[in-house]
Design a protein around this motif. Structure first.
Motif, PDB file in Angstrom:
ATOM      1  N   VAL A  12     -18.148 -57.070 -90.501  1.00 27.96           N
ATOM      2  CA  VAL A  12     -19.604 -57.190 -90.568  1.00 27.96           C
ATOM      3  C   VAL A  12     -20.111 -56.692 -91.916  1.00 27.96           C
ATOM      4  CG1 VAL A  12     -19.913 -56.951 -88.075  1.00 27.96           C
ATOM      5  CG2 VAL A  12     -19.957 -54.912 -89.531  1.00 27.96           C
ATOM      6  N   GLN A  13     -21.343 -57.036 -92.212  1.00 24.38           N
ATOM      7  CA  GLN A  13     -21.947 -56.586 -93.464  1.00 24.38           C
ATOM      8  C   GLN A  13     -22.601 -55.222 -93.275  1.00 24.38           C
ATOM      9  OE1 GLN A  13     -24.591 -59.680 -94.853  1.00 24.38           O
ATOM     10  NE2 GLN A  13     -22.903 -60.727 -95.875  1.00 24.38           N
ATOM     11  N   PRO A  14     -22.728 -54.460 -94.348  1.00 19.11           N
ATOM     12  CA  PRO A  14     -23.421 -53.167 -94.257  1.00 19.11           C
ATOM     13  C   PRO A  14     -24.833 -53.338 -93.708  1.00 19.11           C
ATOM     14  CG  PRO A  14     -22.275 -53.345 -96.350  1.00 19.11           C
ATOM     15  CD  PRO A  14     -22.183 -54.698 -95.693  1.00 19.11           C
ATOM     16  N   GLY A  15     -25.233 -52.362 -92.908  1.00 22.58           N
ATOM     17  CA  GLY A  15     -26.571 -52.390 -92.340  1.00 22.58           C
ATOM     18  C   GLY A  15     -26.682 -53.059 -90.992  1.00 22.58           C
ATOM     19  N   THR A  16     -25.627 -53.732 -90.577  1.00 23.96           N
ATOM     20  CA  THR A  16     -25.663 -54.421 -89.290  1.00 23.96           C
ATOM     21  C   THR A  16     -25.184 -53.498 -88.173  1.00 23.96           C
ATOM     22  OG1 THR A  16     -23.466 -55.363 -89.670  1.00 23.96           O
ATOM     23  CG2 THR A  16     -25.361 -56.676 -90.352  1.00 23.96           C
ATOM     24  N   SER A  17     -25.160 -54.048 -86.965  1.00 21.92           N
ATOM     25  CA  SER A  17     -24.795 -53.263 -85.787  1.00 21.92           C
ATOM     26  C   SER A  17     -23.635 -53.910 -85.045  1.00 21.92           C
ATOM     27  CB  SER A  17     -25.998 -53.162 -84.835  1.00 21.92           C
ATOM     28  OG  SER A  17     -27.084 -52.526 -85.450  1.00 21.92           O
ATOM     29  N   LEU A  18     -22.934 -53.070 -84.304  1.00 19.85           N
ATOM     30  CA  LEU A  18     -21.878 -53.542 -83.417  1.00 19.85           C
ATOM     31  C   LEU A  18     -21.923 -52.728 -82.135  1.00 19.85           C
ATOM     32  CD1 LEU A  18     -18.590 -53.923 -85.516  1.00 19.85           C
ATOM     33  CD2 LEU A  18     -19.866 -55.753 -84.384  1.00 19.85           C
ATOM     34  N   ARG A  19     -21.532 -53.357 -81.050  1.00 20.97           N
ATOM     35  CA  ARG A  19     -21.316 -52.617 -79.811  1.00 20.97           C
ATOM     36  C   ARG A  19     -19.866 -52.787 -79.408  1.00 20.97           C
ATOM     37  NH1 ARG A  19     -24.002 -52.990 -73.763  1.00 20.97           N
ATOM     38  NH2 ARG A  19     -22.717 -54.882 -73.664  1.00 20.97           N
ATOM     39  N   LEU A  20     -19.157 -51.688 -79.379  1.00 17.72           N
ATOM     40  CA  LEU A  20     -17.772 -51.687 -78.946  1.00 17.72           C
ATOM     41  C   LEU A  20     -17.719 -51.412 -77.447  1.00 17.72           C
ATOM     42  CD1 LEU A  20     -16.178 -49.588 -81.829  1.00 17.72           C
ATOM     43  CD2 LEU A  20     -16.655 -52.043 -81.740  1.00 17.72           C
ATOM     44  N   SER A  21     -16.788 -52.055 -76.790  1.00 14.30           N
ATOM     45  CA  SER A  21     -16.609 -51.865 -75.351  1.00 14.30           C
ATOM     46  C   SER A  21     -15.208 -51.349 -75.062  1.00 14.30           C
ATOM     47  CB  SER A  21     -16.811 -53.186 -74.604  1.00 14.30           C
ATOM     48  OG  SER A  21     -18.114 -53.682 -74.796  1.00 14.30           O
ATOM     49  N   CYS A  22     -15.102 -50.617 -73.976  1.00 16.79           N
ATOM     50  CA  CYS A  22     -13.823 -50.074 -73.530  1.00 16.79           C
ATOM     51  C   CYS A  22     -13.719 -50.346 -72.032  1.00 16.79           C
ATOM     52  CB  CYS A  22     -13.782 -48.582 -73.809  1.00 16.79           C
ATOM     53  SG  CYS A  22     -12.384 -47.714 -73.069  1.00 16.79           S
ATOM     54  N   ALA A  23     -12.950 -51.347 -71.674  1.00 19.54           N
ATOM     55  CA  ALA A  23     -12.822 -51.732 -70.277  1.00 19.54           C
ATOM     56  C   ALA A  23     -11.653 -51.008 -69.632  1.00 19.54           C
ATOM     57  CB  ALA A  23     -12.630 -53.242 -70.167  1.00 19.54           C
ATOM     58  N   GLY A  24     -11.954 -50.279 -68.566  1.00 20.02           N
ATOM     59  CA  GLY A  24     -10.918 -49.529 -67.873  1.00 20.02           C
ATOM     60  C   GLY A  24     -10.469 -50.236 -66.615  1.00 20.02           C
ATOM     61  N   SER A  25      -9.199 -50.070 -66.282  1.00 20.09           N
ATOM     62  CA  SER A  25      -8.655 -50.612 -65.043  1.00 20.09           C
ATOM     63  C   SER A  25      -7.587 -49.666 -64.522  1.00 20.09           C
ATOM     64  CB  SER A  25      -8.075 -52.016 -65.255  1.00 20.09           C
ATOM     65  OG  SER A  25      -6.996 -51.950 -66.180  1.00 20.09           O
ATOM     66  N   GLY A  26      -7.296 -49.800 -63.242  1.00 24.64           N
ATOM     67  CA  GLY A  26      -6.242 -48.982 -62.650  1.00 24.64           C
ATOM     68  C   GLY A  26      -6.685 -47.618 -62.167  1.00 24.64           C
ATOM     69  N   PHE A  27      -7.981 -47.320 -62.267  1.00 23.86           N
ATOM     70  CA  PHE A  27      -8.461 -46.038 -61.753  1.00 23.86           C
ATOM     71  C   PHE A  27      -8.482 -46.089 -60.223  1.00 23.86           C
ATOM     72  CE2 PHE A  27      -9.693 -43.880 -65.583  1.00 23.86           C
ATOM     73  CZ  PHE A  27      -9.879 -44.918 -66.495  1.00 23.86           C
ATOM     74  N   THR A  28      -8.252 -44.949 -59.612  1.00 22.69           N
ATOM     75  CA  THR A  28      -8.197 -44.878 -58.156  1.00 22.69           C
ATOM     76  C   THR A  28      -9.428 -44.155 -57.618  1.00 22.69           C
ATOM     77  OG1 THR A  28      -7.044 -42.765 -58.191  1.00 22.69           O
ATOM     78  CG2 THR A  28      -5.684 -44.759 -58.276  1.00 22.69           C
ATOM     79  N   PRO A  29      -9.700 -44.262 -56.315  1.00 22.91           N
ATOM     80  CA  PRO A  29     -10.873 -43.561 -55.767  1.00 22.91           C
ATOM     81  C   PRO A  29     -10.826 -42.047 -56.013  1.00 22.91           C
ATOM     82  CG  PRO A  29     -10.111 -45.204 -54.223  1.00 22.91           C
ATOM     83  CD  PRO A  29      -9.086 -45.146 -55.331  1.00 22.91           C
ATOM     84  N   GLY A  30      -9.650 -41.484 -55.963  1.00 23.08           N
ATOM     85  CA  GLY A  30      -9.533 -40.051 -56.184  1.00 23.08           C
ATOM     86  C   GLY A  30      -9.648 -39.667 -57.651  1.00 23.08           C
ATOM     87  N   LEU A  31      -9.245 -40.545 -58.502  1.00 20.33           N
ATOM     88  CA  LEU A  31      -9.345 -40.334 -59.955  1.00 20.33           C
ATOM     89  C   LEU A  31     -10.174 -41.483 -60.501  1.00 20.33           C
ATOM     90  CD1 LEU A  31      -5.682 -39.276 -60.825  1.00 20.33           C
ATOM     91  CD2 LEU A  31      -7.698 -37.811 -60.746  1.00 20.33           C
ATOM     92  N   SER A  32     -11.426 -41.460 -60.160  1.00 14.64           N
ATOM     93  CA  SER A  32     -12.298 -42.573 -60.520  1.00 14.64           C
ATOM     94  C   SER A  32     -12.722 -42.473 -61.979  1.00 14.64           C
ATOM     95  CB  SER A  32     -13.539 -42.577 -59.626  1.00 14.64           C
ATOM     96  OG  SER A  32     -14.269 -41.379 -59.807  1.00 14.64           O
ATOM     97  N   PHE A  33     -13.072 -43.620 -62.522  1.00 13.33           N
ATOM     98  CA  PHE A  33     -13.522 -43.699 -63.924  1.00 13.33           C
ATOM     99  C   PHE A  33     -14.676 -42.735 -64.162  1.00 13.33           C
ATOM    100  CE2 PHE A  33     -14.051 -45.827 -67.936  1.00 13.33           C
ATOM    101  CZ  PHE A  33     -15.420 -45.862 -68.164  1.00 13.33           C
ATOM    102  N   SER A  34     -15.536 -42.581 -63.195  1.00 17.87           N
ATOM    103  CA  SER A  34     -16.730 -41.763 -63.374  1.00 17.87           C
ATOM    104  C   SER A  34     -16.413 -40.283 -63.599  1.00 17.87           C
ATOM    105  CB  SER A  34     -17.664 -41.916 -62.172  1.00 17.87           C
ATOM    106  OG  SER A  34     -17.029 -41.448 -60.995  1.00 17.87           O
ATOM    107  N   ARG A  35     -15.252 -39.847 -63.200  1.00 17.16           N
ATOM    108  CA  ARG A  35     -14.894 -38.431 -63.357  1.00 17.16           C
ATOM    109  C   ARG A  35     -14.418 -38.110 -64.767  1.00 17.16           C
ATOM    110  NH1 ARG A  35     -10.920 -36.308 -58.812  1.00 17.16           N
ATOM    111  NH2 ARG A  35     -11.439 -34.371 -59.895  1.00 17.16           N
TER     112      ARG A  35
END
Length: 126
Positions: A12-35
């Motif tokens: 990208v050119q200077p001054g512009t914006s980006l949104r990076l994403s991080c997609a998680g998978s394999g989390f369990t109810p006991g070890l949920s992503f939210s924790r």
């Protein structure tokens, strides 16, 4: 098996914006992503990897390094198990590989769960 996959990197050119994403998978109810705390690190050419932004599991507390303060916003969608890093007013010195990291420390067990993605390249150049 927990996996984190980053996306959104680009040239990208200077001054512009980006949104990076991080997609998680394999989390369990006991070890949920939210924790998990979600962190974004980056490794600029010729430099060591550095932590640039962190968001706690409860989504309450955020921290940023000085070089991105005011230009970066970390967020998360726990239902979708996705973390985000919005970067605005990008500068050439933001050029780096950006890594997502999910970490959970369970004090009662003395166990740390620590997962990393493989990174996404952000290049800022005119």
């Amino acid at each position: 098996e927990v996996q984190l996959v980053e996306s959104g990197g680009a040239l990208v050119q200077p001054g512009t914006s980006l949104r990076l994403s991080c997609a998680g998978s394999g989390f369990t109810p006991g070890l949920s992503f939210s924790r998990f705390d979600i962190m974004w690190h980056r490794q600029c050419p010729g430099k060591e990897r550095e932590l640039i932004a962190q968001l706690t599991g409860g989504g309450i507390m955020t921290t940023y390094i000085d070089s991105v303060k005011g230009r970066a916003a970390i967020s998360r969608d726990n239902a979708a198990a996705i973390g985000y890093l919005q970067m605005d007013s990008l500068k050439p010195e933001d050029t780096a590989v950006y890594y997502c990291n999910a970490r959970l420390y369970i004090a009662s067990l003395g166990i740390t769960y620590d997962y990393w993605g493989h990174g996404t390249q952000v290049s800022v150049s005119s």
